[in-house]
Design a protein around this motif. Structure first.
Motif: not given
Length: 389
Positions: A274-280, A282-289, A352-355, A361-366
């Motif tokens: 979960s620490e990897g999800l605090n990076h700009t 991973t946040i950018g990937i999730m917000l983008g999707l 790994t963190y990006s994946k 994000a894909s799960f939430v979007a779906g």
């Protein structure tokens, strides 16, 4: 609006393929975090001919996936929904918004940082997963929504291919690139001379792939280029393009994409994941999707209709467009593919963190797309019943 037989076959294959992708992804994650973790992950990293199994899947088998995408795109341009400017403009505008806004959100957070190369990650839509989720809603889904989402995803994939070709190519060996295009030119001449036998095109395509692989440009681009030199003719069942497209549907949906998903989701998730999800990044990937995709698709579609460039089909409304936009946030295959290219030199941890971010994000979007459309379509169905009474 009537669906062509080819589109129906494509939709049905993508629907089943999407459900299979979900299953194999879950199984891969379970194996990668089980007592068999070490052996399982090591298997995919095993070298075969100086390259890992995963590398052969990503650079080899995925070329066939891109060949199918190219054939689908060609058919849409010549005979399908993109053949009419009136029909094509809405998904084109939606796709542009679905690429520009997510990339903009990512760059807003990552511009000038080592991870700014990841701007292409939230731009893509996974056709198989998006259609798979849409199919779960049953017969209530209007035809125009199926067509809009499918065309949008195909155009998105084309955009992702262009991003790969332009932005993720660093060093070019021009001699190899020239040879690849010379082979393509030779195949184009065969096309013009009305040579319909697929064998010379497939042999030429294999040679193109080899020289493209050694040119610095990503080898999978070969698939799309090859698609446009294979004879299309009138697009009927006897044409080379149709035969190859029809033949590739099932192997791509039920073998190549599941293999890609298994190989690239063999992720060992540590206790600190979960620490990897605090990076700009991973946040950018999730917000983008999750946010950028539906916002961009709706905004650009709305602007296109408001300016009189596009028309909104009678059985569509803006709520359904937003729902399609949410499903467009299922990046998965293409997003992971771009991640591997964008962060090739950034180390396994960033990948790994990006994946993980892409999966979440894909799960939430779906999920949000499914429930949003379920509510919207149910409400519409009730209104129709009330009107009939």
């Amino acid at each position: 609006m009537r669906l062509t037989k080819t589109f129906k076959a494509f939709f049905e294959n993508e629907k089943a393929g999407g459900l299979l992708l979900l299953l194999v992804t879950i199984l891969s994650l379970l194996f990668a975090n089980s007592p068999f973790q070490t052996d399982y992950i090591a298997f995919w990293e095993t070298n075969v001919g100086n390259h890992s199994i995963t590398h052969w899947i990503n650079d080899g088998l995925m070329t066939i996936f891109f060949l199918l995408i190219g054939l689908e795109l060609e058919r849409e341009i010549y005979k399908g929904e993109l053949s009419s400017i009136r029909n094509a403009t809405l998904p084109v505008f939606g796709a542009l918004g679905g690429m520009i806004v997510p990339a903009g959100i990512f760059l807003l957070l990552n511009f000038g940082t080592p991870t700014q190369n990841g701007a292409g990650i939230p731009m893509a839509t996974d056709i198989a997963f998006a259609i798979g989720v849409l199919s779960l809603l049953g017969n209530r889904v209007p035809t125009s929504l199926k067509v809009f989402l499918t065309a949008l995803a195909v155009i998105d994939d084309l955009g992702a291919i262009l991003v790969i070709a332009v932005f993720y190519t660093k060093t070019i060996a021009f001699t190899n690139l020239f040879i690849a295009f010379a082979i393509m030119g030779g195949l184009f001449i065969l096309n013009k001379r009305k040579v319909h036998n697929l064998i010379p095109y497939l042999i030429g395509g294999a040679a193109m792939w080899y020289f493209m692989l050694n040119s610095g440009v990503h080898a999978t681009i070969t698939g799309v280029l090859l698609a446009f030199v294979i004879p299309f003719g009138d697009g009927g069942k006897k044409t080379s393009s149709y035969k190859l497209q029809h033949f590739l549907h099932k192997p791509v949906a039920f073998l190549i994409l599941p293999l890609f998903a298994i190989a690239n989701t063999s992720i060992a998730i540590g206790s600190d994941w979960s620490e990897g999800l605090n990076h700009t990044n991973t946040i950018g990937i999730m917000l983008g999707l999750v946010v950028g995709k539906p916002l961009g698709i709706w905004l650009f579609s709305f602007l296109g209709v408001s300016l009189g460039i596009c028309t909104l089909p009678k059985d569509l409304n803006w709520k359904k467009i937003i729902g399609a936009g949410m499903l467009g946030g299922i990046g998965f295959t293409m997003s992971i593919f771009i991640t591997l290219l964008a962060f090739k030199e950034s180390g396994k941890e960033v990948i790994t963190y990006s994946k993980i971010a892409i999966l979440i994000a894909s799960f939430v979007a779906g999920l949000t797309g499914f429930f949003w459309l379920k509510y919207t379509l149910r409400k519409q169905s009730k209104k129709k019943k009330t009107a009939l009474v």
